[in-house]
Design a protein around this motif. Structure first.
Motif, mmCIF file in Angstrom:
data_model
loop_
_atom_site.group_PDB
_atom_site.id
_atom_site.type_symbol
_atom_site.label_atom_id
_atom_site.label_comp_id
_atom_site.label_asym_id
_atom_site.label_seq_id
_atom_site.Cartn_x
_atom_site.Cartn_y
_atom_site.Cartn_z
ATOM 1 N N PHE A 109 -7.626 5.106 -66.468
ATOM 2 C CA PHE A 109 -6.929 6.293 -65.974
ATOM 3 C C PHE A 109 -6.013 6.926 -67.025
ATOM 4 C CE2 PHE A 109 -7.737 3.496 -62.322
ATOM 5 C CZ PHE A 109 -8.561 4.332 -61.584
ATOM 6 N N GLY A 110 -6.033 6.369 -68.227
ATOM 7 C CA GLY A 110 -5.139 6.866 -69.263
ATOM 8 C C GLY A 110 -5.357 8.326 -69.594
ATOM 9 N N ARG A 111 -6.621 8.739 -69.745
ATOM 10 C CA ARG A 111 -6.912 10.116 -70.145
ATOM 11 C C ARG A 111 -6.507 11.135 -69.085
ATOM 12 N NH1 ARG A 111 -12.560 11.321 -72.950
ATOM 13 N NH2 ARG A 111 -11.457 10.037 -74.495
ATOM 14 N N PRO A 112 -6.921 10.978 -67.818
ATOM 15 C CA PRO A 112 -6.509 11.995 -66.837
ATOM 16 C C PRO A 112 -5.005 12.024 -66.607
ATOM 17 C CG PRO A 112 -7.640 10.167 -65.758
ATOM 18 C CD PRO A 112 -7.855 10.000 -67.220
ATOM 19 N N LEU A 113 -4.353 10.863 -66.683
ATOM 20 C CA LEU A 113 -2.909 10.843 -66.443
ATOM 21 C C LEU A 113 -2.128 11.395 -67.623
ATOM 22 C CD1 LEU A 113 -2.516 7.389 -64.641
ATOM 23 C CD2 LEU A 113 -2.438 9.680 -63.628
ATOM 24 N N ALA A 114 -2.751 11.416 -68.802
ATOM 25 C CA ALA A 114 -2.073 11.958 -69.977
ATOM 26 C C ALA A 114 -1.790 13.456 -69.826
ATOM 27 C CB ALA A 114 -2.915 11.710 -71.225
#
Length: 381
Positions: A109-114
């Motif tokens: 989920f790192g990319r969308p939450l970034a």
């Protein structure tokens, strides 16, 4: 003075004693849950098998009522996995583990939450709190409602963000004895009636030290790596160093340094260890980075298939096979299949079979029950 070396068998017996697996305890189930610093509860029904294997005359219906009465709760704690803990332990433990939970957000989920700023992240969490306190929500429901405002992030990522920032309890009927229910969440504060202004936060030093001491009481003797694996915390070497004057030190047969409480029980290596059947993901397997005290590396691989963990049985204190339970829909008949890793001596085989029959009767009382041995290697299927 030279550090005493503990044999693998001595470490095994000490661990089984702390886990109430060397002999069933007459402590109450709540006392056992507290002593063990929570019980792994990823699979809702596992806690009942785990407690039956540890507590004399365990009553699953009475324990189930404790969940309804909110005396014990299911919440994400160590290693960011679901545990069942006492209501008193819940917030203090969760307050020590924010880094463990936030770490999980850096993966899938790192990319969308970034895409969220720090202020937007706080808004998502605040809105998530409002939604789950308005009514218990499933992750799917929570994510869908949040996505109405932040559609570019995605419902799964939004729900996970809230679940890792907030201490969320899974509410009944999820987790009740022989009952099902979708996983729905609300905040622990709302469920227990605690004002948000009174939330417990981690105290520097002393709170983590108390956690380590409790860990050793339930899982010791153990290394720093063991404690870090169990908790998910990093940097515990400094904590152990600060506690060194209050601990005793040993080494295992491989030379690793182990710590323990001075007065903790360390039974003789020849102490008999009874047969025990444990559910998948039991506390016994997740308390140590080095699990050689209960299972060989080769046998450990046999307890897993993909991302699935098998339930296991112990003979003479060590994992010697896996088991599976099949029950008909009306709960009138059950079959418990035992899959040994290797042929067992006749007395051990008889003891495992007797324990399996008792566990089957626990799950299907008065049923047309059958215990079977099956040499089929599930772990190679």
């Amino acid at each position: 003075m030279q550090t005493k070396v503990l044999s693998t068998r001595e470490i095994n017996r000490a661990t089984l004693e702390r886990q109430a697996l060397l002999a069933r305890t007459d402590r109450s189930p709540v006392e056992v849950v507290e002593h063990l610093v929570g019980m792994h509860a990823q699979v809702p029904g596992n806690v009942y098998t785990a407690l039956w294997s540890r507590v004399v005359d365990f009553d699953p219906d009475a324990f189930s009522r404790l969940i309804e009465e909110r005396r014990v709760v299911r919440v994400s704690l160590q290693r960011s996995t679901l545990h069942l803990v006492t209501a008193e332990d819940c917030l203090p433990l969760r307050g020590l583990l924010p880094e463990v939970h936030l770490r999980t957000l850096k993966g899938a989920f790192g990319r969308p939450l970034a895409a969220l700023s720090e202020a937007e992240t706080a808004e998502v969490v605040a809105r998530g709190r409002e939604l789950v306190e308005e009514a218990p929500r499933s992750s799917h429901e929570l994510g869908g409602l949040l996505a109405e405002r932040w559609p570019e992030v995605g419902r799964q990522a939004l729900a996970m963000l809230v679940r890792q920032y907030l201490p969320l309890v899974q509410v009944p009927p999820r987790g009740l004895w022989q009952r099902g229910g979708q996983a729905r969440h609300t905040t622990v504060q709302h469920w227990l009636g605690v004002d948000h202004a009174e939330e417990t936060t981690a105290e520097e030093g002393t709170a983590v030290e108390r956690l380590v001491l409790r860990y050793l009481a339930a899982f010791g003797p153990a290394s720093v790596k063991d404690a870090q694996m169990w908790s998910g915390l990093t940097g515990l070497r400094e904590v152990f160093d600060a506690l060194r004057d209050r601990l005793v030190c040993f080494r295992d047969e491989a030379g690793a340094e182990l710590y323990d409480l001075p007065d903790a029980p360390r039974p003789d290596a020849d102490t008999p260890a009874p047969a025990r059947l444990l559910p998948e993901y039991d506390n016994l397997f997740y308390g140590h980075a080095d699990r050689s005290r209960v299972v060989t590396r080769e046998d450990q691989r046999r307890t897993w298939r993909g991302n699935t963990s098998y339930s296991v049985f112990l003979a003479d204190g060590r994992i010697e096979g896996v088991w599976r339970l099949e029950v008909d829909r009306r709960r009138t008949a059950g079959t418990l299949c035992l899959h040994p890793f290797r042929p067992l001596p006749r007395p051990q085989r008889a003891a495992v079979e007797a324990e399996a029959a008792a566990l089957l009767e626990f799950h299907v009382p008065g049923g047309a029950n059958d215990v079977r041995w099956d040499e089929t290697p599930l772990w190679e299927a």
